[in-house]
Write an enzyme that holds these catalytic residues in place. Structure first.
Site, mmCIF file in Angstrom:
data_model
loop_
_atom_site.group_PDB
_atom_site.id
_atom_site.type_symbol
_atom_site.label_atom_id
_atom_site.label_comp_id
_atom_site.label_asym_id
_atom_site.label_seq_id
_atom_site.Cartn_x
_atom_site.Cartn_y
_atom_site.Cartn_z
ATOM 1 N N GLU A 10 -7.535 1.135 0.650
ATOM 2 C CA GLU A 10 -6.217 0.587 1.000
ATOM 3 C C GLU A 10 -5.876 -0.617 0.128
ATOM 4 O O GLU A 10 -4.735 -0.771 -0.322
ATOM 5 C CB GLU A 10 -6.202 0.180 2.474
ATOM 6 C CG GLU A 10 -6.258 1.361 3.443
ATOM 7 C CD GLU A 10 -6.351 0.914 4.887
ATOM 8 O OE1 GLU A 10 -6.595 -0.294 5.129
ATOM 9 O OE2 GLU A 10 -6.201 1.759 5.785
ATOM 10 N N GLU A 42 -4.846 0.503 -3.392
ATOM 11 C CA GLU A 42 -3.477 1.030 -3.409
ATOM 12 C C GLU A 42 -2.455 -0.098 -3.316
ATOM 13 O O GLU A 42 -1.429 -0.085 -4.004
ATOM 14 C CB GLU A 42 -3.269 2.025 -2.261
ATOM 15 C CG GLU A 42 -3.684 3.421 -2.594
ATOM 16 C CD GLU A 42 -3.161 4.436 -1.603
ATOM 17 O OE1 GLU A 42 -2.881 5.578 -2.022
ATOM 18 O OE2 GLU A 42 -3.041 4.126 -0.398
ATOM 19 N N GLU A 89 0.841 -1.202 0.000
ATOM 20 C CA GLU A 89 0.000 0.000 0.000
ATOM 21 C C GLU A 89 0.875 1.252 0.000
ATOM 22 O O GLU A 89 0.589 2.235 -0.710
ATOM 23 C CB GLU A 89 -0.920 0.008 1.224
ATOM 24 C CG GLU A 89 -1.839 1.231 1.274
ATOM 25 C CD GLU A 89 -2.501 1.424 2.617
ATOM 26 O OE1 GLU A 89 -3.168 2.454 2.804
ATOM 27 O OE2 GLU A 89 -2.333 0.555 3.499
ATOM 28 N N ASP A 132 0.843 3.955 -3.131
ATOM 29 C CA ASP A 132 0.515 5.377 -3.010
ATOM 30 C C ASP A 132 1.394 6.203 -3.947
ATOM 31 O O ASP A 132 0.909 7.089 -4.652
ATOM 32 C CB ASP A 132 0.703 5.821 -1.555
ATOM 33 C CG ASP A 132 0.468 7.315 -1.368
ATOM 34 O OD1 ASP A 132 -0.673 7.770 -1.558
ATOM 35 O OD2 ASP A 132 1.447 8.029 -1.055
#
Length: 236
Positions: A120, A123, A48, A52
């Site tokens: 989440e 990502e 994650e 990002d």
């Protein structure tokens, strides 16, 4: 990884419009789709974190390819929509990511955290796809159709989901100064949709109020309520 899980991940990739390369190990994708609440040694957190950064780069590439004539300010505003937690949560819902997400019973029973879990997981999947392919190709192939839909909506309404900016433009156009936001944390529960309460004032006048999982979201909701309240005056 057992055969059933492997087949499930292959089907998931296919639903994203992706075909794994010959001999590709899907352990990274399995890791991305394993939430920390599942209590397993490998979980989504590191992917994650990577996802990002990859998401922002991929969104920048998308804008360069499809909207090269936008100004830096316009590109920044549109990219903010394309990488937002809200957008990621909606993406996760659209692709049914929860059906392949391994989560613990407590997290599974927390309906207020569903949007956050989906964001989440998306990502983390972005991070996993980048690791598996070694470039942005699968990320762009997956996300471009979804981004195009959002970009068209943004073109029709440049203040899409940025009601604070729209309210500020209105107040300055009326020569009434800047709106003032007063936020208060009401709940200590993570991802509670009413964790923060916000009131937006213009001088002594209360224009609107809103709730959100974060201060930023509560401010946006308060600005949206204010715009709905003043809209008749704006249109008259």
């Amino acid at each position: 990884m057992n055969a059933e899980r492997h087949a499930q991940l292959l089907q998931f990739l296919d639903s994203l419009g992706l075909k794994p390369l010959a001999g590709m190990d899907l352990e990274r994708l399995d890791e991305a789709l394993t939430h920390t609440s599942a209590g397993l040694s490998l979980n989504h957190e590191k992917l994650e974190f990577l996802g990002d950064a990859v998401l922002r780069l991929a969104a920048s590439e998308f804008l360069e390819q499809h909207y090269p004539n936008l100004s830096v300010g316009q590109s920044s505003a549109l990219r903010a929509q394309l990488v937002s937690d809200r957008w990621l949560g909606e993406l996760g819902q659209a692709i049914g990511i929860e059906s392949v997400l391994r989560i613990g019973p407590t997290a599974a029973g927390d309906s207020s955290a569903r949007a956050t879990l989906r964001a989440e997981a998306c990502e983390a999947c972005i991070g996993a796809l980048y690791r598996l392919w070694g470039d942005l190709t699968p990320v762009l192939r997956w996300l471009t159709p979804h981004w195009q839909t959002t970009a068209k909506a943004f073109e029709a309404d440049p203040h899409l989901h940025n009601w604070k900016s729209a309210l500020q433009e209105w107040s300055q156009g009326q020569k009434r100064g800047l709106p003032n936001y007063r936020c208060q944390e009401i709940s200590q529960i993570h991802a509670d949709p009413r964790r923060f309460h916000c009131q937006v004032n213009l001088g002594e006048q209360v224009l609107g109020e809103g709730w959100g999982r974060s201060r930023r979201q509560a401010e946006q909701e308060a600005a949206r309520a204010a715009l709905a309240r003043i809209r008749p005056a704006r249109e008259s």
